[in-house]
Design a protein around this motif. Structure first.
Motif, mmCIF file in Angstrom:
data_model
loop_
_atom_site.group_PDB
_atom_site.id
_atom_site.type_symbol
_atom_site.label_atom_id
_atom_site.label_comp_id
_atom_site.label_asym_id
_atom_site.label_seq_id
_atom_site.Cartn_x
_atom_site.Cartn_y
_atom_site.Cartn_z
ATOM 1 N N ASN A 144 3.515 14.803 25.260
ATOM 2 C CA ASN A 144 4.298 14.621 26.488
ATOM 3 C C ASN A 144 5.790 14.755 26.212
ATOM 4 O OD1 ASN A 144 2.113 14.273 28.185
ATOM 5 N ND2 ASN A 144 2.127 12.039 28.028
ATOM 6 N N ASN B 87 6.462 18.488 25.639
ATOM 7 C CA ASN B 87 6.278 19.288 26.858
ATOM 8 C C ASN B 87 7.356 19.024 27.904
ATOM 9 O OD1 ASN B 87 3.971 20.389 25.730
ATOM 10 N ND2 ASN B 87 2.587 18.997 26.794
ATOM 11 N N ASN B 88 7.884 17.815 27.934
ATOM 12 C CA ASN B 88 8.854 17.446 28.965
ATOM 13 C C ASN B 88 10.303 17.618 28.525
ATOM 14 O OD1 ASN B 88 6.825 16.732 30.816
ATOM 15 N ND2 ASN B 88 6.637 14.700 29.893
#
Length: 180
Positions: free
Chosen positions: A54, A57-58
């Motif tokens: 996460n 990806n962010n």
């Protein structure tokens, strides 16, 4: 016979000095954490995979800034001290790794050490990689050149990871959080 003995002796020395990678411990309250040297594969197992992926990806890497220091970065060795239990480490470590990947950094020059948080072991690794490095907050990212510490980013960047790295790698004035 002497050569066989020498070869066996060397094999024993290598085997006994080899350190486990991605050692996981479970605390008394059932929480999992990695301790000691870890590699990128350690972040691909549960429960670490979720926050690591996460985080990557962010995060959008500022490639313009990375291009400014990409070449200089190649000559550094980096030690990343983190806690897989620490919110700041969970936020900054995936971002930092993504920046290194965007800069085509040779990952063999990155050493990642996960520190413990249990009483009596707080901010220590099982084999003491943190000794003498004044690790007071995690994550701590230390940049070494020719075996000497050049600078570090402590807990969180002052501006952004890319901007702070540019300051360090381009030899600009940079004082980290919690400077000693």
């Amino acid at each position: 016979m002497k050569n066989v003995f020498t070869a066996l002796l060397m094999l024993c020395i290598v085997a006994t000095s080899a350190q486990e990678i991605n050692t996981e411990i479970i605390t008394e309250d059932g929480r999992q954490m990695l301790v000691g040297q870890i590699n990128l594969e350690g972040f691909q197992t549960e429960p670490y995979r979720n926050w690591f992926q996460n985080g990557q990806n962010n995060y959008g890497v500022d490639q313009t800034i990375v291009e400014l220091f990409k070449e200089q970065l190649q000559s550094y060795h980096i030690k990343l001290f983190l806690g897989t239990w620490c919110g700041d480490s969970k936020r900054e470590s995936p971002r930092f790794i993504k920046i290194l990947e965007a800069a085509d950094f040779p990952m063999a020059q990155l050493e990642i050490v996960a520190l413990d948080y249990r009483k009596g072991h707080y901010k220590k690794s099982p084999t003491g990689e943190e000794k003498g490095l004044n690790i007071i907050k995690v994550p701590t990212i230390i940049f070494f050149k020719d075996g000497k510490e050049v600078n570090r980013i402590v807990e969180r960047p002052l501006e952004s990871l890319e901007e702070d790295m540019a300051q360090i790698l381009l030899k600009k004035s940079y004082t980290p959080n919690y400077a000693y």
